[in-house]
Structures are given as structure tokens and as C-alpha cells.
Scaffold this active site. Structure first.
Site, short mmCIF file in Angstrom:
data_model
loop_
_atom_site.label_atom_id
_atom_site.label_comp_id
_atom_site.label_asym_id
_atom_site.label_seq_id
_atom_site.Cartn_x
_atom_site.Cartn_y
_atom_site.Cartn_z
N HIS A 142 -32.15 -30.71 -46.73
CA HIS A 142 -31.44 -30.18 -45.57
C HIS A 142 -31.00 -28.75 -45.82
O HIS A 142 -30.51 -28.41 -46.89
CB HIS A 142 -30.21 -31.06 -45.28
CG HIS A 142 -29.50 -30.70 -44.03
ND1 HIS A 142 -30.12 -30.64 -42.79
CD2 HIS A 142 -28.19 -30.38 -43.80
CE1 HIS A 142 -29.24 -30.31 -41.86
NE2 HIS A 142 -28.06 -30.14 -42.45
N CYS A 196 -33.78 -27.92 -39.15
CA CYS A 196 -32.62 -27.31 -39.80
C CYS A 196 -33.02 -26.03 -40.53
O CYS A 196 -32.21 -25.11 -40.65
CB CYS A 196 -31.95 -28.29 -40.76
SG CYS A 196 -33.01 -28.88 -42.10
#
Length: 489
Positions: free
Chosen positions: A435, A113
Site C-alpha cells: 500500500h 493507491c
């Protein structure tokens, strides 16, 4: 590497390589490109059951030359109806892209990510895409190493896939080149846990990718495209002074981002930038014959078309021997004016273009246009709270930047005023976990949250909520686009 064959329906795909250093989701992404079956629909039969996305290859016991069975339904091929209304899903894919209004998402290939969010934010720069498109497939004789050349081509190809697809893109080629280049040149990207590459710092990925592209996308590589230095480069001039000895010197430096340093006194981006431009350092004083404290005061001496701002949210915590995160809320503007941070020389250059901005808005609202004499009376703030609100002019007509030069076209000039076009955020308490997500402004003004392969439309007020203060997504990198003034000379 293992080589296997895969049977799917009536087809058998021979000679498929499995990189056992990568999680099975990467292997599934390879099969997606061959079959059109999305990874989440794939059921691959192995000894003991169905292959999981995060399985350890050493426990799966797949052998070289083995034939694997895959079950799954491919995405339906879009066909235009012979009669009746034409819906978006019935259009050819390239027309669907235009109709959807934003580019595709990127599959997460296992803790990637940080890479996906970096690519989505940089993909928002049309001049960068133009420079990549004009980049040659063959290495030029200008000292470019093969690794940097390969990463540049992989970036170009990934951007091309994003522009041509409405379905999520598996950045497999970029990841493979990323493994061979960044992880070879920069060892921190090669860290693994349980034979899977670990989450990495998106800022480090951004910095190293921009630096690599700055080596390849030069004026020598393409005569028509803008070099990275002009797109992202910032020049500083610094006064280094020692109060104890009276020594003083001037230094120059070129960087690709501004740093917003965060402390208990910093509540706004403007304050953090100001802190970052005045620092103390300890070095040997020739006059005193020993180490002394010097003060470095820096000013911006040259501005880019796109201004990158990094929020310095991570620091090394000795007691835990890992990076810790500063969660403090730091507000940032949609419109940023950096005039206050510029050198006197640059301020002088910016005065006339800034006056053009004011005149353009006055003309737009039918107000009296000020004379040239007022251009010398610069007395503006730097956070965008004051003047920048009065500069919200017709960017679609006057101040859109072009990546080419036309002698008959009006000249575009920097003003020191910038508009926010992308935000890279981090959610979590550690740089090596959590994230990353990219939030990108589209040409029509709407914002898209690129959460890996899942793009979502967001409102402008959602973007201003990414300033931190809790465990929600918070801005780590902001990308601002220069608001240009147009002169007829």
C-alpha cells in the site's frame, strides 16, 4: 462497455456506461458523481444479491440495457444556519476547505493507491498548480501529442477538485485518461490479474507523469508559469575516467530526481546520495580496443525549485523472477543541504545566497551580521545536520517562492538548502502489492497523511519514523522545497 440505467429513489439515470475491465468500485464512483451517494453506502441490486466492490463483472451477468436498482442515502447538503454561531460544517464547501486546512482525499478505484499518493504529493507544489491552471484546453502547435495533452488536462482538473472539496474526490477522469495514455505508452501499467488492473510502482507513475508534464508545461505553453525543467529538473556534469587507459571525458545529463542507493553501508540519505553519484560502468575503450571499467563521478550543475529524491528500495530478484524490496532503515533529514554534491561552478554561484541566509538568521536573533568576505569561506556539510539547523529562518517572510516575476520585487536565489514537504511511502514487501500513502506538509506546518480517501493529521516526529527497518510505511520518494535567499538587487 455496457450501457445500463439506474433507478435511485424517484430518479432514473439513463445511458450509464460500465467499463467491465474496471472493478465495480469505479462504476459506483460514477453513481456517486450523479447521486451524491458515497460508494460505501450504495447497495446495487443484481442477480444473486448486492454488487460488491471487487466483484468480477463476468459473473455478475449484467446485460446491455438492463435497469439496475440502487439504494442509499446521499450526503447531506450543508446549509448555513440563519442565526447563531457559524460552524465549519455550516460553511459553503470552498470555505470549508480553507477552514479544514488541507485538501480532500482520493477514493481508491481499485489498486490505485500508487496513483493517489503520487497525485497528493505533486499537488503540494503551488507553482505546478499555477502552471496547470494556465494551461490551455486546446492543443498548441508545438508538437504536443493528444495523449500527453489529455493527461495534463486530467491532472489540472483533479488538482482543481482537490482544492474545492472537503469530501473525498473520485479521480475517475484521471484514471480513464491514465488508462488510455500511460497504459498505452507504458505497457507495465496495463498488467491485470483476474480482470482487474494490478498494483503498480508509484515511482514509475511519478516519473512518467512528471515526464509527460515536462513535455506540455513549457515556457511556450504559458509565459507566466514556471516550466517543469525549472521546477524539478536537475543537471549533472560527469567526469568519466578509465584508470587502465587513462582516457577521460565529460558528459552532461538532465534528470528529474536524485537516487539514494541503499547498501549495507548506507544508514543515511547523505550516504546513499554519495554512492549514487559515483558509479562504475563497463564499455568499449577505443584506446585498448576492448571493454574496460570506467568510473563516472557526477556533480550537480543546476538545481531545481523542488528536489525529488528516490530511495532505490526495489531490485529484480532472479530466483523468484520478481521485484524484491530492501527494508533497511535509511534516515533522512527534514532539512537537506546538497552543497557538497554540487560542481565547483555551481558552488561559486551559491556562496552569496548562502551568506544571505546566515546574515538573515543573525539579524533575526540580534547577532552581528558578517561581512561579504566571509561568503567565500564555504565549508559546509551536506546532510543538513550542521548548518541547516542554523538556517531555520523565517520562511514565511523571506524565502517563500513565488511563481511569477516582478521587477520591483526582491530577487529569489537558490541556496542548495531544501526543506522536506512531502513523502511518498510504501508498506509491504513487494512493489506490485502492499500500500502506498502520501504524507504532505501544509502551509501552517502540520503534516497530513493522505491514505486514499482518509486524510489524517500527523506530527513531525511521525514523518521521521518513515525511514524503514520493518514492515511499517517507509519512505520511497521524498520531495524537498528549495529554501530561497532574497536579494534587493
Amino acid at each position: 462497455m455496457l450501457t445500463v440505467s439506474v433507478k435511485w429513489q424517484k430518479e432514473v439515470f439513463q445511458g450509464i456506461e460500465i467499463d467491465t475491465s474496471q472493478p465495480p468500485i469505479v462504476f459506483k464512483s460514477q453513481l456517486y458523481t450523479l447521486t451524491g451517494v458515497p460508494p460505501e453506502r450504495q447497495k446495487i441490486m443484481v442477480k444473486g444479491g448486492i454488487l460488491k466492490d471487487d466483484a468480477d463483472w463476468s459473473t455478475v451477468a449484467v446485460k446491455h440495457g438492463q435497469k439496475l436498482m440502487m439504494i442509499g442515502t446521499a450526503d447531506e447538503i450543508v446549509k448555513a444556519p440563519e442565526k447563531g454561531p457559524v460552524f465549519v460544517e455550516d460553511l459553503p464547501e470552498e470555505e470549508q476547505v480553507a477552514a479544514v486546512g488541507h485538501s480532500a482525499g482520493l477514493y481508491n478505484l481499485g489498486n490505485t493507491c500508487y496513483m493517489n499518493s503520487t497525485l497528493q504529493c505533486l499537488h503540494s507544489v503551488p507553482e505546478l498548480k499555477s502552471a496547470l491552471l494556465s494551461y490551455s484546453d486546446t492543443v498548441r502547435g508545438n508538437g504536443i501529442d493528444q495523449a500527453s495533452h489529455s493527461l495534463t488536462l486530467a491532472t489540472r482538473n483533479t488538482f482543481g477538485e482537490l482544492d474545492q472539496s472537503v469530501r473525498p474526490v473520485a479521480p475517475l477522469h484521471f484514471l480513464q485518461v491514465h488508462n488510455k495514455t500511460l497504459r498505452k505508452k507504458y505497457p507495465q501499467f496495463a498488467q491485470q490479474h483476474n480482470n482487474v488492473y494490478m498494483q503498480q510502482d508509484a515511482e514509475e507513475c511519478w516519473t512518467q507523469l512528471v515526464y509527460t508534464l515536462s513535455q506540455t508545461l513549457t515556457s511556450e505553453s504559458s509565459e507566466s508559469a514556471l516550466p517543469m525543467k525549472e521546477l524539478f529538473g536537475i543537471d549533472f556534469v560527469s567526469r568519466v575516467h578509465c584508470a587502465e587507459s587513462g582516457e577521460e571525458s565529460t558528459e552532461t545529463e538532465s534528470v528529474y530526481s536524485l537516487k539514494c542507493h541503499i547498501s549495507q553501508d548506507v544508514n543515511h540519505l547523505h550516504e546513499g546520495l554519495k554512492h549514487g553519484l559515483k558509479t562504475e560502468l563497463e564499455k568499449v575503450s577505443p584506446a585498448l580496443g576492448r571493454t574496460a571499467i570506467y568510473t563516472r563521478e557526477s556533480k550537480i550543475n543546476e538545481l531545481p525549485r523542488y528536489l525529488t529524491v528516490q530511495f532505490v528500495r526495489f531490485f529484480w530478484k532472479r530466483e523468484s523472477n520478481q521485484k524484491a524490496k530492501i527494508l533497511r532503515k535509511v534516515d533522512y533529514p527534514l532539512e537537506l543541504d546538497v552543497y557538497e554534491f554540487c560542481s565547483d561552478e555551481l558552488k561559486q554561484k551559491l556562496q552569496a545566497p548562502r551568506q544571505m541566509l546566515r546574515d538573515a538568521e543573525n539579524a533575526k536573533f540580534g547577532l552581528k551580521v558578517e561581512g561579504k568576505a566571509s561568503s567565500s569561506k564555504e565549508n559546509e556539510g551536506s546532510s543538513g545536520a550542521g548548518e541547516s539547523s542554523s538556517m531555520d529562518i523565517d520562511k514565511g517572510k523571506l524565502f517563500i517562492m513565488s511563481s511569477f516575476t516582478d521587477s520591483s520585487a526582491p530577487k529569489k536565489q537558490l541556496t542548495g538548502v531544501y526543506d522536506l514537504i512531502a513523502v511518498l511511502t510504501h508498506k509491504g514487501r513487494s512493489a506490485d502489492s502492499g500500500h502506498y500513502v502520501g504524507w504532505v506538509k501544509q502551509d501552517d506546518g502540520k503534516w497530513i497523511e493522505f491514505d486514499d480517501d482518509n486524510p489524517n493529521v500527523r506530527k513531525e516526529e511521525d514523518i521521521l519514523k518513515l525511514s524503514g527497518g520493518g514492515d511499517w510505511h517507509m519512505a520511497y520518494i521524498c520531495l524537498y522545497k528549495a529554501r530561497m535567499a532574497e536579494s534587493k538587487s
